[in-house]
Scaffold this active site. Sequence first.
Site, PDB file in Angstrom:
ATOM      1  N   GLY A 194     -12.075   3.620 -17.142  1.00 23.60           N
ATOM      2  CA  GLY A 194     -11.280   2.942 -18.165  1.00 23.60           C
ATOM      3  C   GLY A 194     -12.158   2.104 -19.079  1.00 23.60           C
ATOM      4  N   THR A 195     -13.173   1.481 -18.508  1.00 22.95           N
ATOM      5  CA  THR A 195     -14.079   0.631 -19.301  1.00 22.95           C
ATOM      6  C   THR A 195     -14.828   1.462 -20.341  1.00 22.95           C
ATOM      7  OG1 THR A 195     -14.353  -0.760 -17.352  1.00 22.95           O
ATOM      8  CG2 THR A 195     -15.993  -1.027 -19.101  1.00 22.95           C
ATOM      9  N   THR A 226      -5.325  -1.101 -12.779  1.00 19.64           N
ATOM     10  CA  THR A 226      -5.491   0.313 -12.393  1.00 19.64           C
ATOM     11  C   THR A 226      -5.839   1.129 -13.634  1.00 19.64           C
ATOM     12  OG1 THR A 226      -3.767  -0.052 -10.760  1.00 19.64           O
ATOM     13  CG2 THR A 226      -4.382   2.239 -11.196  1.00 19.64           C
ATOM     14  N   THR A 227      -6.798   2.030 -13.476  1.00 18.23           N
ATOM     15  CA  THR A 227      -7.195   2.885 -14.600  1.00 18.23           C
ATOM     16  C   THR A 227      -6.652   4.304 -14.371  1.00 18.23           C
ATOM     17  OG1 THR A 227      -9.290   3.257 -13.441  1.00 18.23           O
ATOM     18  CG2 THR A 227      -9.281   1.589 -15.177  1.00 18.23           C
ATOM     19  N   LYS A 233     -14.255   6.709  -6.598  1.00 17.50           N
ATOM     20  CA  LYS A 233     -13.464   6.518  -7.830  1.00 17.50           C
ATOM     21  C   LYS A 233     -12.695   7.795  -8.163  1.00 17.50           C
ATOM     22  CE  LYS A 233     -13.679   4.627 -12.496  1.00 17.50           C
ATOM     23  NZ  LYS A 233     -12.399   3.900 -12.288  1.00 17.50           N
ATOM     24  N   TYR A 242     -11.414  -6.559 -16.064  1.00 19.32           N
ATOM     25  CA  TYR A 242     -11.052  -7.978 -16.117  1.00 19.32           C
ATOM     26  C   TYR A 242     -12.260  -8.903 -16.060  1.00 19.32           C
ATOM     27  CZ  TYR A 242      -6.111  -7.035 -16.012  1.00 19.32           C
ATOM     28  OH  TYR A 242      -4.852  -6.614 -16.366  1.00 19.32           O
ATOM     29  N   HIS A 268     -20.289   4.858 -11.224  1.00 20.92           N
ATOM     30  CA  HIS A 268     -19.420   4.206 -10.241  1.00 20.92           C
ATOM     31  C   HIS A 268     -19.608   4.847  -8.869  1.00 20.92           C
ATOM     32  CE1 HIS A 268     -17.318   2.733 -13.848  1.00 20.92           C
ATOM     33  NE2 HIS A 268     -16.907   1.751 -13.074  1.00 20.92           N
ATOM     34  N   ASP A 271       0.848  -1.191   0.000  1.00 27.36           N
ATOM     35  CA  ASP A 271       0.000   0.000   0.000  1.00 27.36           C
ATOM     36  C   ASP A 271       0.884   1.242   0.000  1.00 27.36           C
ATOM     37  OD1 ASP A 271      -2.683  -0.299  -0.400  1.00 27.36           O
ATOM     38  OD2 ASP A 271      -3.155  -0.816   1.662  1.00 27.36           O
ATOM     39  N   LYS A 272       0.276   2.385   0.222  1.00 29.60           N
ATOM     40  CA  LYS A 272       0.964   3.677   0.073  1.00 29.60           C
ATOM     41  C   LYS A 272       2.299   3.753   0.830  1.00 29.60           C
ATOM     42  CE  LYS A 272      -1.005   7.175   2.027  1.00 29.60           C
ATOM     43  NZ  LYS A 272      -2.177   8.015   2.252  1.00 29.60           N
TER      44      LYS A 272
HETATM   45  N1  LIG Z   1      -9.543  -3.312 -14.468  1.00 29.18           N
HETATM   46  C1  LIG Z   1     -10.542  -3.689 -13.662  1.00 29.18           C
HETATM   47  O1  LIG Z   1     -11.194  -4.730 -13.857  1.00 29.18           O
HETATM   48  C2  LIG Z   1     -10.865  -2.863 -12.476  1.00 29.18           C
HETATM   49  C3  LIG Z   1     -10.119  -1.754 -12.226  1.00 29.18           C
HETATM   50  N2  LIG Z   1     -10.288  -1.036 -11.087  1.00 29.18           N
HETATM   51  C4  LIG Z   1      -9.313   0.019 -10.853  1.00 29.18           C
HETATM   52  O2  LIG Z   1      -8.393  -0.475  -9.891  1.00 29.18           O
HETATM   53  C5  LIG Z   1      -7.887   0.598  -9.119  1.00 29.18           C
HETATM   54  C6  LIG Z   1      -8.073   0.274  -7.633  1.00 29.18           C
HETATM   55  O3  LIG Z   1      -9.448   0.218  -7.337  1.00 29.18           O
HETATM   56  P1  LIG Z   1      -9.929  -0.018  -5.830  1.00 29.18           P
HETATM   57  O4  LIG Z   1      -9.303  -1.232  -5.254  1.00 29.18           O
HETATM   58  O5  LIG Z   1     -11.394   0.107  -5.863  1.00 29.18           O
HETATM   59  O6  LIG Z   1      -9.292   1.276  -5.115  1.00 29.18           O
HETATM   60  P2  LIG Z   1      -8.864   1.441  -3.579  1.00 29.18           P
HETATM   61  O7  LIG Z   1      -8.708   2.918  -3.373  1.00 29.18           O
HETATM   62  O8  LIG Z   1      -9.771   0.671  -2.703  1.00 29.18           O
HETATM   63  O9  LIG Z   1      -7.424   0.760  -3.541  1.00 29.18           O
HETATM   64  C7  LIG Z   1      -6.279   1.360  -4.029  1.00 29.18           C
HETATM   65  C8  LIG Z   1      -5.157   1.001  -3.109  1.00 29.18           C
HETATM   66  O10 LIG Z   1      -3.921   1.451  -3.667  1.00 29.18           O
HETATM   67  C9  LIG Z   1      -3.131   1.830  -2.564  1.00 29.18           C
HETATM   68  N3  LIG Z   1      -1.950   2.598  -2.895  1.00 29.18           N
HETATM   69  C10 LIG Z   1      -1.715   3.940  -2.757  1.00 29.18           C
HETATM   70  N4  LIG Z   1      -0.440   4.209  -3.113  1.00 29.18           N
HETATM   71  C11 LIG Z   1       0.122   3.040  -3.443  1.00 29.18           C
HETATM   72  C12 LIG Z   1       1.431   2.668  -3.855  1.00 29.18           C
HETATM   73  N5  LIG Z   1       2.410   3.564  -3.993  1.00 29.18           N
HETATM   74  N6  LIG Z   1       1.673   1.368  -4.154  1.00 29.18           N
HETATM   75  C13 LIG Z   1       0.694   0.446  -4.016  1.00 29.18           C
HETATM   76  N7  LIG Z   1      -0.551   0.740  -3.593  1.00 29.18           N
HETATM   77  C14 LIG Z   1      -0.822   2.015  -3.321  1.00 29.18           C
HETATM   78  C15 LIG Z   1      -4.092   2.565  -1.651  1.00 29.18           C
HETATM   79  O11 LIG Z   1      -3.530   2.644  -0.359  1.00 29.18           O
HETATM   80  P3  LIG Z   1      -3.947   3.814   0.675  1.00 29.18           P
HETATM   81  O12 LIG Z   1      -5.392   3.580   0.929  1.00 29.18           O
HETATM   82  O13 LIG Z   1      -3.029   3.563   1.821  1.00 29.18           O
HETATM   83  O14 LIG Z   1      -3.669   5.117  -0.054  1.00 29.18           O
HETATM   84  C16 LIG Z   1      -5.308   1.647  -1.722  1.00 29.18           C
HETATM   85  O15 LIG Z   1      -5.253   0.628  -0.752  1.00 29.18           O
HETATM   86  C17 LIG Z   1      -8.609   1.850  -9.614  1.00 29.18           C
HETATM   87  O16 LIG Z   1      -7.800   2.484 -10.575  1.00 29.18           O
HETATM   88  C18 LIG Z   1      -9.859   1.294 -10.284  1.00 29.18           C
HETATM   89  O17 LIG Z   1     -10.327   2.128 -11.297  1.00 29.18           O
HETATM   90  C19 LIG Z   1     -11.255  -1.361 -10.178  1.00 29.18           C
HETATM   91  C20 LIG Z   1     -12.063  -2.422 -10.390  1.00 29.18           C
HETATM   92  C21 LIG Z   1     -11.949  -3.263 -11.570  1.00 29.18           C
HETATM   93  O1  LIG Z   2     -12.957   2.123 -10.069  1.00 31.20           O
HETATM   94  C1  LIG Z   2     -13.700   1.129 -10.180  1.00 31.20           C
HETATM   95  O2  LIG Z   2     -14.349   0.690  -9.236  1.00 31.20           O
HETATM   96  C2  LIG Z   2     -13.750   0.444 -11.491  1.00 31.20           C
HETATM   97  N1  LIG Z   2     -12.900   0.796 -12.393  1.00 31.20           N
HETATM   98  C3  LIG Z   2     -12.733   0.224 -13.683  1.00 31.20           C
HETATM   99  C4  LIG Z   2     -12.930   1.272 -14.751  1.00 31.20           C
HETATM  100  O3  LIG Z   2     -12.461   2.417 -14.565  1.00 31.20           O
HETATM  101  O4  LIG Z   2     -13.484   0.974 -15.791  1.00 31.20           O
HETATM  102  C5  LIG Z   2     -13.524  -1.025 -13.883  1.00 31.20           C
HETATM  103  C6  LIG Z   2     -14.810  -1.132 -13.125  1.00 31.20           C
HETATM  104  O5  LIG Z   2     -15.824  -0.493 -13.826  1.00 31.20           O
HETATM  105  C7  LIG Z   2     -14.713  -0.654 -11.694  1.00 31.20           C
END
Ligand SMILES: NC(=O)C1=CN([C@@H]2O[C@H](COP(=O)(O)OP(=O)(O)OC[C@H]3O[C@@H](n4cnc5c(N)ncnc54)[C@H](OP(=O)(O)O)[C@@H]3O)[C@@H](O)[C@H]2O)C=CC1
Ligand SMILES: O=C(O)C1=N[C@H](C(=O)O)C[C@H](O)C1
EC number: 1.17.1.8
Length: 234
Positions: free
Chosen positions: A141-142, A72-73, A135, A99, A131, A31-32
């Site tokens: 991204g989708t 990540t988006t 977010k 995904y 969303h 994490d961060k």
């Molecule tokens: N492609 C797909 O299918 C999907 C994509 N997403 C994308 O995935 C991403 C994450 O979504 P989500 O889990 O909901 O978001 P969250 O905010 O719940 O999780 C993001 C995490 O990243 C952490 N973080 C911050 N800085 C760093 C670092 N330097 N290195 C590693 N981790 C770090 C945060 O920590 P802290 O809280 O300590 O800052 C937090 O725990 C978004 O961009 C979202 O759009 C989401 C769902 C589906």
């Molecule tokens: O941030 C989210 O939650 C999601 N992000 C992805 C996106 O930006 O398309 C995928 C999903 O819709 C959830």
Amino acid sequence: MNIALLGYGRMGKTIEQIAIKRGHNIVLTVDKDDKDYDITKADVAIDFSIPDVAFNNISNCINNNVPVISGTTGWLHKYNDAVNLCKERDGAFIYASNYSLGVNIFFELNKTLAKMMNALKQYNVTMEEIHHTQKLDAPSGTAITLAEGIIEKHDGFDHWTLDEDGENTITITAKRIENVPGTHTVNYESEVDTISIEHVAHNRQGFALGAVIAAEWIVGKTGIFTMNDVLNIG
Ligand SMILES: NC(=O)C1=CN([C@@H]2O[C@H](COP(=O)(O)OP(=O)(O)OC[C@H]3O[C@@H](n4cnc5c(N)ncnc54)[C@H](OP(=O)(O)O)[C@@H]3O)[C@@H](O)[C@H]2O)C=CC1
Ligand SMILES: O=C(O)C1=N[C@H](C(=O)O)C[C@H](O)C1
């Protein structure tokens, strides 16, 4: 398989549950505030972090010879740099805006519909994504992938915009509503009717399962891949 989770938020935690159910070990969560970690103890890394750090996370994996899946988006202005680094280092990398297996079918349906609608220029296309309020990026991204699919198959549209109308434009509206995991709607509207296709995620399990499947698939491979390669569709 030993998995590193880069980003241990909503998605990281959902992926952990599914990966363990499928017999994998989570050997690292980042994490961060986690800076000095050893990524090489993982067979594969899964990055669901935040837009500002995704590229660094991905580069670190590629530089250390660890295959990486990123969901990540909002960091795609650096996508080509990641591709070039992956080629240079003979690494393995997948980015997908979504995904979920259902959304990847929806991406193909969207392209097929766009190809059909190309003959019917009386229809204008618009898109809506909804969303949760945490977010960080918009449009999703989708939604961007869906817009790119339409632009590829329909010669009436050559770009997308967020909330702005214009010529040859796919206008995307982004709404933020508490607790919505992800809803995407594509509308073709004429004076006489509307054709809509929609994908509604009920929770995050579908995104997480697809990411674990992609991670299982990429181990032992080198190259830059997409979910179409993983699922053998498209
Ligand atoms: N492609 C797909 O299918 C999907 C994509 N997403 C994308 O995935 C991403 C994450 O979504 P989500 O889990 O909901 O978001 P969250 O905010 O719940 O999780 C993001 C995490 O990243 C952490 N973080 C911050 N800085 C760093 C670092 N330097 N290195 C590693 N981790 C770090 C945060 O920590 P802290 O809280 O300590 O800052 C937090 O725990 C978004 O961009 C979202 O759009 C989401 C769902 C589906
Ligand atoms: O941030 C989210 O939650 C999601 N992000 C992805 C996106 O930006 O398309 C995928 C999903 O819709 C959830």
